[in-house]
Motif scaffolding. Structure first.
Motif, PDB file in Angstrom:
ATOM      1  N   GLU A  22       0.827  -1.210   0.000  1.00  0.00           N
ATOM      2  CA  GLU A  22       0.000   0.000   0.000  1.00  0.00           C
ATOM      3  C   GLU A  22       0.861   1.260   0.000  1.00  0.00           C
ATOM      4  N   ILE A  23       1.972   1.234   0.709  1.00  0.00           N
ATOM      5  CA  ILE A  23       2.858   2.395   0.748  1.00  0.00           C
ATOM      6  C   ILE A  23       3.510   2.627  -0.619  1.00  0.00           C
ATOM      7  N   ILE A  24       3.925   1.534  -1.276  1.00  0.00           N
ATOM      8  CA  ILE A  24       4.599   1.670  -2.565  1.00  0.00           C
ATOM      9  C   ILE A  24       3.660   2.239  -3.622  1.00  0.00           C
ATOM     10  N   LEU A  25       2.427   1.825  -3.604  1.00  0.00           N
ATOM     11  CA  LEU A  25       1.461   2.275  -4.607  1.00  0.00           C
ATOM     12  C   LEU A  25       0.819   3.610  -4.251  1.00  0.00           C
ATOM     13  N   GLU A  26       1.181   4.154  -3.127  1.00  0.00           N
ATOM     14  CA  GLU A  26       0.555   5.407  -2.692  1.00  0.00           C
ATOM     15  C   GLU A  26       1.051   6.567  -3.548  1.00  0.00           C
ATOM     16  N   GLN A  27       0.121   7.342  -4.077  1.00  0.00           N
ATOM     17  CA  GLN A  27       0.445   8.488  -4.915  1.00  0.00           C
ATOM     18  C   GLN A  27       0.323   9.813  -4.176  1.00  0.00           C
ATOM     19  N   ALA A  28      -0.441   9.850  -3.121  1.00  0.00           N
ATOM     20  CA  ALA A  28      -0.646  11.081  -2.346  1.00  0.00           C
ATOM     21  C   ALA A  28      -0.889  10.720  -0.890  1.00  0.00           C
ATOM     22  N   ARG A  29      -0.532  11.645  -0.014  1.00  0.00           N
ATOM     23  CA  ARG A  29      -0.695  11.415   1.422  1.00  0.00           C
ATOM     24  C   ARG A  29      -1.004  12.738   2.115  1.00  0.00           C
ATOM     25  N   VAL A  30      -2.008  12.729   2.946  1.00  0.00           N
ATOM     26  CA  VAL A  30      -2.334  13.894   3.772  1.00  0.00           C
ATOM     27  C   VAL A  30      -1.579  13.763   5.082  1.00  0.00           C
ATOM     28  N   VAL A  31      -0.665  14.684   5.327  1.00  0.00           N
ATOM     29  CA  VAL A  31       0.171  14.622   6.528  1.00  0.00           C
ATOM     30  C   VAL A  31      -0.487  15.359   7.685  1.00  0.00           C
ATOM     31  N   TRP A  32      -1.015  16.536   7.417  1.00  0.00           N
ATOM     32  CA  TRP A  32      -1.708  17.319   8.439  1.00  0.00           C
ATOM     33  C   TRP A  32      -3.062  17.761   7.892  1.00  0.00           C
ATOM     34  N   GLN A  33      -4.067  17.598   8.692  1.00  0.00           N
ATOM     35  CA  GLN A  33      -5.376  18.164   8.400  1.00  0.00           C
ATOM     36  C   GLN A  33      -5.966  18.705   9.690  1.00  0.00           C
ATOM     37  N   PHE A  34      -6.971  19.535   9.572  1.00  0.00           N
ATOM     38  CA  PHE A  34      -7.491  20.257  10.726  1.00  0.00           C
ATOM     39  C   PHE A  34      -8.987  19.987  10.834  1.00  0.00           C
ATOM     40  N   ARG A  35      -9.318  19.080  11.761  1.00  0.00           N
ATOM     41  CA  ARG A  35     -10.713  18.717  11.981  1.00  0.00           C
ATOM     42  C   ARG A  35     -11.107  18.775  13.456  1.00  0.00           C
ATOM     43  N   GLY A  36     -10.195  19.233  14.292  1.00  0.00           N
ATOM     44  CA  GLY A  36     -10.501  19.324  15.716  1.00  0.00           C
ATOM     45  C   GLY A  36      -9.352  19.951  16.474  1.00  0.00           C
ATOM     46  N   LYS A  37      -9.566  20.161  17.772  1.00  0.00           N
ATOM     47  CA  LYS A  37      -8.563  20.805  18.606  1.00  0.00           C
ATOM     48  C   LYS A  37      -7.295  19.970  18.713  1.00  0.00           C
ATOM     49  N   GLU A  38      -7.429  18.640  18.652  1.00  0.00           N
ATOM     50  CA  GLU A  38      -6.236  17.804  18.747  1.00  0.00           C
ATOM     51  C   GLU A  38      -5.304  18.027  17.556  1.00  0.00           C
ATOM     52  N   TRP A  47       0.710  22.004  16.466  1.00  0.00           N
ATOM     53  CA  TRP A  47       1.363  23.188  15.924  1.00  0.00           C
ATOM     54  C   TRP A  47       1.621  24.194  17.030  1.00  0.00           C
ATOM     55  N   ILE A  48       2.602  25.067  16.788  1.00  0.00           N
ATOM     56  CA  ILE A  48       2.880  26.192  17.675  1.00  0.00           C
ATOM     57  C   ILE A  48       2.948  27.457  16.824  1.00  0.00           C
ATOM     58  N   VAL A  49       2.584  28.574  17.410  1.00  0.00           N
ATOM     59  CA  VAL A  49       2.648  29.859  16.725  1.00  0.00           C
ATOM     60  C   VAL A  49       3.613  30.757  17.488  1.00  0.00           C
ATOM     61  N   THR A  50       4.314  31.590  16.760  1.00  0.00           N
ATOM     62  CA  THR A  50       5.281  32.498  17.361  1.00  0.00           C
ATOM     63  C   THR A  50       5.334  33.771  16.540  1.00  0.00           C
ATOM     64  N   VAL A  72      -0.105  36.912  16.711  1.00  0.00           N
ATOM     65  CA  VAL A  72      -0.560  35.817  15.863  1.00  0.00           C
ATOM     66  C   VAL A  72      -1.353  34.834  16.715  1.00  0.00           C
ATOM     67  N   PHE A  73      -2.434  34.290  16.123  1.00  0.00           N
ATOM     68  CA  PHE A  73      -3.320  33.368  16.826  1.00  0.00           C
ATOM     69  C   PHE A  73      -3.697  32.241  15.867  1.00  0.00           C
ATOM     70  N   LEU A  74      -4.063  31.122  16.441  1.00  0.00           N
ATOM     71  CA  LEU A  74      -4.471  29.953  15.672  1.00  0.00           C
ATOM     72  C   LEU A  74      -5.725  29.367  16.295  1.00  0.00           C
ATOM     73  N   LYS A  75      -6.736  29.150  15.471  1.00  0.00           N
ATOM     74  CA  LYS A  75      -7.993  28.577  15.949  1.00  0.00           C
ATOM     75  C   LYS A  75      -8.629  27.768  14.833  1.00  0.00           C
ATOM     76  N   MET A  76      -9.675  27.031  15.203  1.00  0.00           N
ATOM     77  CA  MET A  76     -10.402  26.255  14.212  1.00  0.00           C
ATOM     78  C   MET A  76     -11.275  27.181  13.374  1.00  0.00           C
ATOM     79  N   GLY A  77     -11.377  26.850  12.090  1.00  0.00           N
ATOM     80  CA  GLY A  77     -12.187  27.632  11.185  1.00  0.00           C
ATOM     81  C   GLY A  77     -13.654  27.267  11.278  1.00  0.00           C
ATOM     82  N   LYS A  78     -14.409  27.701  10.283  1.00  0.00           N
ATOM     83  CA  LYS A  78     -15.844  27.481  10.279  1.00  0.00           C
ATOM     84  C   LYS A  78     -16.154  25.999  10.131  1.00  0.00           C
ATOM     85  N   ASN A  79     -17.103  25.519  10.944  1.00  0.00           N
ATOM     86  CA  ASN A  79     -17.556  24.127  10.930  1.00  0.00           C
ATOM     87  C   ASN A  79     -16.435  23.129  11.246  1.00  0.00           C
ATOM     88  N   ASN A  80     -15.361  23.604  11.868  1.00  0.00           N
ATOM     89  CA  ASN A  80     -14.247  22.723  12.253  1.00  0.00           C
ATOM     90  C   ASN A  80     -13.705  21.924  11.070  1.00  0.00           C
TER      91      ASN A  80
END
Length: 327
Positions: free
Chosen positions: A115-131, A136-139, A150-158
């Motif tokens: 499965e790894i060899i045939l993989e063409q794309a991979r989502v490394v980070w996505q944002f669907r909740g507080k976890e 991430w850290i902001v500075t 600078v601030f970081l929060k969840m967008g509309k509809n998480n």
């Protein structure tokens, strides 16, 4: 004689019908004695009301017990067991180590090798909740006395992460720093059991893939390699990301061959190719010297293998600039 008769009659009633504690008042009248007797004696409840009274009394006692439990005594101290906390932490790390060993036997990242060899794309980070934000850290330049925020929060509809704030290029009045005005968002280095550093292996991919929505400002995308050498802590590979602005999302594709090498914020003449099998973190930096509010909304960050991109390295080297490559 009538007064003596009343006193004797009251004394007789008190001695016959009242408790000894009430009989200590022999000079009360018959009406007063009857009132004292009725108030001090236990009331006789009717059969129909007995259960109701017992229920209400039991409920009152239960409420009193609950209130007593909710209010801690000032003399009581919370029990703190450091031994138990250490044991729980060790158990958690051993559990994570066990999961890592099992995933290693299954395949890279706990998935089959095919499965790894045939993989063409991979989502490394996505944002669907507080976890997801906790990865991430902001500075900003506040660390050196600047005024950017600078601030970081969840967008509309998480469904996304919203990075926003205010950029200020006013230099701090400390006599040490003459330049300021930057905000950044950096991913945390992944950790394994017993806080071991881990890295990302993107060697089978050649392009960074993002889905973002911005306000038209240019951002710098920074990638760091995993290293334990102190002299390489300030080294990174960077490339520009231009946002269009407006309400529409845009898909950004940046080949890894375009990332240029820099050290301590300065682009070096001698360029090196990014090693994709030891990636520790990725970051986004805004430093366009345009004071005012900004925002960047991110849906996901991933990598993919673009078959149309065949370039290995976009920058030239020579024996004068980089003699180590020509030995």
């Amino acid at each position: 004689m009538a007064l003596v008769h009343k006193l004797l009659n009251g004394t007789y009633i008190l001695s016959k019908g009242l408790k000894p504690s009430v009989a200590a008042c022999p000079f009360l009248s018959t009406r007063s004695a009857d009132y004292c007797s009725s108030s001090l004696q236990k009331p006789v409840a009717t059969p129909g009301k007995a259960s109701t009274q017992r229920t209400s009394a039991g409920g009152l006692q239960g409420d009193q017990r609950e209130v007593a439990l909710d209010i801690p005594s000032p003399e009581e101290k919370p029990e703190v067991s450091f031994d138990k906390a250490i044991k729980d932490e060790i158990k958690e790390h051993f559990r994570r180590l066990k999961d890592e060993i099992v995933n290693h036997w299954i395949g890279p990242e706990g998935r089959p090798l095919q499965e790894i060899i045939l993989e063409q794309a991979r989502v490394v980070w996505q944002f669907r909740g507080k976890e997801d934000l906790d990865k991430w850290i902001v500075t900003s330049d506040k660390t050196i006395g600047g005024k950017s925020e600078v601030f970081l929060k969840m967008g509309k509809n998480n469904q996304s992460a919203l990075l926003y704030g205010t950029l200020s290029s006013a230099a701090p009045q400390d006599g040490e720093n003459s330049q300021s005005g930057y905000c950044a968002m950096i991913s945390k280095i992944p950790r394994g059991a017993f806080e071991r550093k881990k890295s990302y292996d993107w060697s089978q991919f050649n392009t960074l893939y993002l889905r973002v929505r911005g306000d038209g400002r240019p951002w710098m995308v920074n990638i760091r390699e995993d290293t334990d050498i102190i002299q390489k802590n300030n080294q990174m590979y960077s490339y520009f990301m231009f946002t269009r602005g407006g309400p529409y999302w845009q898909e950004v594709k940046i080949p890894f061959s375009k990332f240029f090498f820099s050290n301590q914020g300065r682009i070096r003449d001698a360029q090196f190719q990014l090693l994709l099998d030891k990636i520790s973190s990725i970051g986004f930096t805004l430093a366009d010297k345009v004071d005012g509010p900004f925002f960047l909304e991110i849906d996901f960050i991933g990598v993919f293998a673009d078959p149309a991109h065949t370039e290995e390295f976009a920058y030239e080297n020579s024996p004068v600039l980089n003699p180590r490559l020509f030995k």
